[in-house]
Design an enzyme around this catalytic site. Structure first.
Site, PDB file in Angstrom:
ATOM      1  N   VAL A   1      -4.606 -12.919 -24.709  1.00 17.15           N
ATOM      2  CA  VAL A   1      -4.233 -11.945 -23.690  1.00 17.15           C
ATOM      3  C   VAL A   1      -5.509 -11.230 -23.248  1.00 17.15           C
ATOM      4  O   VAL A   1      -6.225 -10.666 -24.064  1.00 17.15           O
ATOM      5  CB  VAL A   1      -3.212 -10.923 -24.229  1.00 17.15           C
ATOM      6  CG1 VAL A   1      -2.881  -9.896 -23.157  1.00 17.15           C
ATOM      7  CG2 VAL A   1      -1.938 -11.630 -24.691  1.00 17.15           C
TER       8      VAL A   1
ATOM      9  N   THR B   1       0.556 -15.019 -16.757  1.00 16.41           N
ATOM     10  CA  THR B   1       0.962 -14.425 -18.021  1.00 16.41           C
ATOM     11  C   THR B   1       0.657 -15.376 -19.167  1.00 16.41           C
ATOM     12  O   THR B   1       0.822 -16.600 -19.034  1.00 16.41           O
ATOM     13  CB  THR B   1       2.468 -14.075 -18.028  1.00 16.41           C
ATOM     14  OG1 THR B   1       2.869 -13.734 -19.357  1.00 16.41           O
ATOM     15  CG2 THR B   1       3.320 -15.232 -17.526  1.00 16.41           C
TER      16      THR B   1
ATOM     17  N   ASP C   1      -1.499  -1.922 -22.715  1.00 22.16           N
ATOM     18  CA  ASP C   1      -0.477  -1.481 -23.677  1.00 22.16           C
ATOM     19  C   ASP C   1      -0.744  -1.951 -25.101  1.00 22.16           C
ATOM     20  O   ASP C   1       0.109  -1.782 -25.979  1.00 22.16           O
ATOM     21  CB  ASP C   1       0.909  -1.968 -23.239  1.00 22.16           C
ATOM     22  CG  ASP C   1       1.042  -3.480 -23.325  1.00 22.16           C
ATOM     23  OD1 ASP C   1      -0.002  -4.172 -23.333  1.00 22.16           O
ATOM     24  OD2 ASP C   1       2.180  -3.968 -23.392  1.00 22.16           O
ATOM     25  N   LYS C   2      -1.935  -2.560 -25.350  1.00 13.90           N
ATOM     26  CA  LYS C   2      -2.276  -3.034 -26.696  1.00 13.90           C
ATOM     27  C   LYS C   2      -1.183  -3.951 -27.260  1.00 13.90           C
ATOM     28  O   LYS C   2      -0.879  -3.930 -28.447  1.00 13.90           O
ATOM     29  CB  LYS C   2      -2.496  -1.855 -27.658  1.00 13.90           C
ATOM     30  CG  LYS C   2      -3.464  -0.802 -27.173  1.00 13.90           C
ATOM     31  CD  LYS C   2      -4.845  -1.353 -26.930  1.00 13.90           C
ATOM     32  CE  LYS C   2      -5.809  -0.254 -26.492  1.00 13.90           C
ATOM     33  NZ  LYS C   2      -7.136  -0.783 -26.149  1.00 13.90           N
TER      34      LYS C   2
ATOM     35  N   LEU D   1      -3.915 -18.914 -17.663  1.00 13.13           N
ATOM     36  CA  LEU D   1      -5.252 -19.494 -17.650  1.00 13.13           C
ATOM     37  C   LEU D   1      -5.387 -20.378 -18.891  1.00 13.13           C
ATOM     38  O   LEU D   1      -5.043 -19.953 -19.993  1.00 13.13           O
ATOM     39  CB  LEU D   1      -6.311 -18.387 -17.660  1.00 13.13           C
ATOM     40  CG  LEU D   1      -6.247 -17.367 -16.519  1.00 13.13           C
ATOM     41  CD1 LEU D   1      -7.460 -16.444 -16.579  1.00 13.13           C
ATOM     42  CD2 LEU D   1      -6.155 -18.040 -15.162  1.00 13.13           C
TER      43      LEU D   1
END
Length: 306
Positions: free
Chosen positions: A243, A185, A208-209, A230
């Site tokens: 994201v 995440t 989900d933008k 990451l």
């Protein structure tokens, strides 16, 4: 090479339009026994039924552009051509597994469900072409996502190396194996420096933008799982928030095994439109510095003022 048409931004509604919508909402009569939320869902579904033919036409044009770009890339990039056209006869074992957690079906609309199904399909293709063995398990495979596969991607039942299960993530975790799971995440500060054998890495299966903040992070903490992200910021600068879509996360992890270097993995996977050039990064930092100086000067001015 064909160029994709630029998206035209919609103009903000005028004051008259806002007032018209407000009055329409006030005068709206809801069916008896139905909440406004339920009524909005029905209206949204009706609107989709009215516009789905137009949407599909746009998507067909988009897919044609994608095919053209892929054809050009195969022609001009030998490394990409080999990775796409040649599947490895054997894959190198890693003892690393991946889970795509799809327990977010109710938080997505029908277009986002469709997008999620495509990302799973893309991840499967990446898995099959990777020289390293990195199996995928799709958990909470039910509801509209399963319906989408059953109606439009029925060949998924013959896919190998990927498991579809209605089992929830919680059912796979015990006190004994909890330390072997890591939820990926962007909301954590713990950078993932390597992928460790005998570990399972979980990717949130949601489009989900960015409506639902910290969704995967909060779920991981509730389950008592470790989180990792990451290390994008250490190697490249993105135009948007750090994201990534599900298929990009999985592909980057596959590339890490090939290069053992996150920077090379990011640069191989992420499209140029997402990555800022060095000049853009410098300008961004300079801009941030100027904003900071301006705010500091403003604070000093306010302190001096009577």
């Amino acid at each position: 090479m064909n160029q994709q048409p630029q998206k035209v931004k919609n103009n903000p509604p005028s004051a008259e339009e806002i007032e018209r919508r407000r009055k329409a909402k006030q005068n709206e009569v809801l069916p008896e026994g139905m909440s406004r939320r339920e009524w909005k869902k029905i209206q949204k579904q009706q609107k989709w039924e009215e516009t789905k033919d137009q949407y599909r036409e746009v998507m067909r044009a988009k897919k044609k552009l994608q095919r053209d770009r892929k054809r050009d890339r195969i022609k001009n990039d030998d490394e990409y051509k080999n990775s796409i056209l040649k599947k490895p006869k054997t894959q190198i074992a890693t003892d690393v597994k991946f889970i795509i957690d799809c327990e977010f079906d109710d938080l997505m609309n029908i277009k986002e469900i469709t997008s999620m199904s495509r990302q799973i399909q893309t991840s499967y293709s990446i898995m099959r072409h990777s020289p390293y063995k990195l199996p995928i398990q799709i958990t909470s495979f039910n509801k509209r996502l399963q319906e989408r596969f059953e109606t439009s991607l029925q060949e998924y039942k013959n896919w190998q190396g990927i498991e579809f299960t209605s089992t929830n993530l919680e059912e796979l975790i015990t006190e004994e194996n909890k330390d072997q799971f890591v939820y990926l995440t962007a909301d954590t500060d713990d950078d993932l420096m390597e992928l460790t054998s005998d570990h399972t890495y979980i990717i949130g299966g949601i489009v989900d933008k960015n409506r639902h903040k910290r969704l995967c992070y909060d779920k991981a903490k509730k389950l008592g799982l470790k989180c990792g992200r990451l290390p994008i910021g250490k190697y490249i600068k993105l135009y948007s928030r750090d994201v990534l879509v599900t298929s990009h996360v999985y592909e980057i992890c596959c590339k890490w095994f090939e290069f053992k270097d996150w920077g090379d993995a990011f640069n191989k996977v992420l499209p140029p439109r997402k990555v800022a050039s060095n000049g853009d990064v410098s300008e961004s930092k300079e801009s941030e510095s100027k904003v900071g100086e301006s705010k500091e000067h403003e604070i000093k001015e306010n302190k001096i003022a009577p």
